[in-house]
Design a protein around this motif. Sequence first.
Motif, mmCIF file in Angstrom:
data_model
loop_
_atom_site.group_PDB
_atom_site.id
_atom_site.type_symbol
_atom_site.label_atom_id
_atom_site.label_comp_id
_atom_site.label_asym_id
_atom_site.label_seq_id
_atom_site.Cartn_x
_atom_site.Cartn_y
_atom_site.Cartn_z
ATOM 1 N N TYR A 78 71.248 35.892 76.538
ATOM 2 C CA TYR A 78 72.590 34.930 75.555
ATOM 3 C C TYR A 78 72.159 34.270 75.767
ATOM 4 C CZ TYR A 78 74.558 33.934 79.790
ATOM 5 O OH TYR A 78 74.367 33.422 81.731
ATOM 6 N N GLY A 79 72.394 33.132 74.629
ATOM 7 C CA GLY A 79 72.213 31.634 74.396
ATOM 8 C C GLY A 79 72.344 31.713 72.794
ATOM 9 N N GLU A 103 67.903 26.678 75.371
ATOM 10 C CA GLU A 103 69.045 27.662 74.942
ATOM 11 C C GLU A 103 68.090 29.005 74.350
ATOM 12 O OE1 GLU A 103 72.914 28.642 74.344
ATOM 13 O OE2 GLU A 103 72.014 27.001 75.384
ATOM 14 N N ARG A 138 68.546 32.921 75.745
ATOM 15 C CA ARG A 138 68.342 33.984 75.595
ATOM 16 C C ARG A 138 67.402 34.985 75.906
ATOM 17 N NH1 ARG A 138 71.938 35.022 71.278
ATOM 18 N NH2 ARG A 138 71.581 36.908 69.573
#
Length: 280
Positions: A99-100, A90, A94
Amino acid sequence: PIPSSARSRAGEESESAAAMSHRRRPHAAGPPPPPEEGGGDPSPQSPGKAPRIRPWPERRVLALALAFRAVNALLVRTYFNPDEHWQCLEVAHRVAFGYGHLTWEWKRGLRGYLHPLIFAALYKFLAFLHLDTPWFMVMAPRLLQSVFAAFGDLYLYKLSKLIFNEHVAQWTLFSQLVNWFMFFCITRTLSNSLETVLTVAGLYYWFIAIKSSKGISVISKQQASSYQSPHSRKVALLIAALACAIRPTSAITWLYVGLLDFIYIKSKCRFLFLEVIPLG
């Protein structure tokens, strides 16, 4: 008086017995004849020695491990630990795509980015090749980790061969490959998995030069001359530093190993100021 016929028979028997003993004596007293070149049965193995094991080429060991761990990564499709995603993939997503989700440890700056950056680079590479599809985004990190795991298998084989012998190394590799928990866990994108690989590789280079706590070489002088290089300890220290940067608790292992060697090393200042501090 003995008849002449009996005397003649007794004389013949004594002559034949003497001739037989004369024929047998050289064979009994002399050494056994040497085996013929290119033929004959090989000399039997001495009872005190184990049969010689043919060594496995390291390239074949690596090829076997790469193929096995690739299949391993494709077969394991289950969920095990949240850190596999929240502390690695994750974060890498990002970094790569902007994004994440970040958990609170990342927002507070308690974790380092070295491990997720490896997979962030992989994600960027997939995007460059237009392969950033869901299947590739899920499986590519595990396949990359399977490559790391295969090198861990190779270095475990080499470490066992260095300390013990070829026979032990082959059984160690077999035990590593059929270990169910290693099959379940080693190809996952956990920092523990990469830390395991780095620790085994670092110990291999460290044990080339290390001495045991009694001051006796862990490996024989003949092995040391064939394996040792002047940079082996520096390579081990570099790998240990990477392991600690990825997972700081790895320092527990390396502090113990380093202190054992530091007690018996002669040039302590050189070891500390020219090797440990610059690389660490």
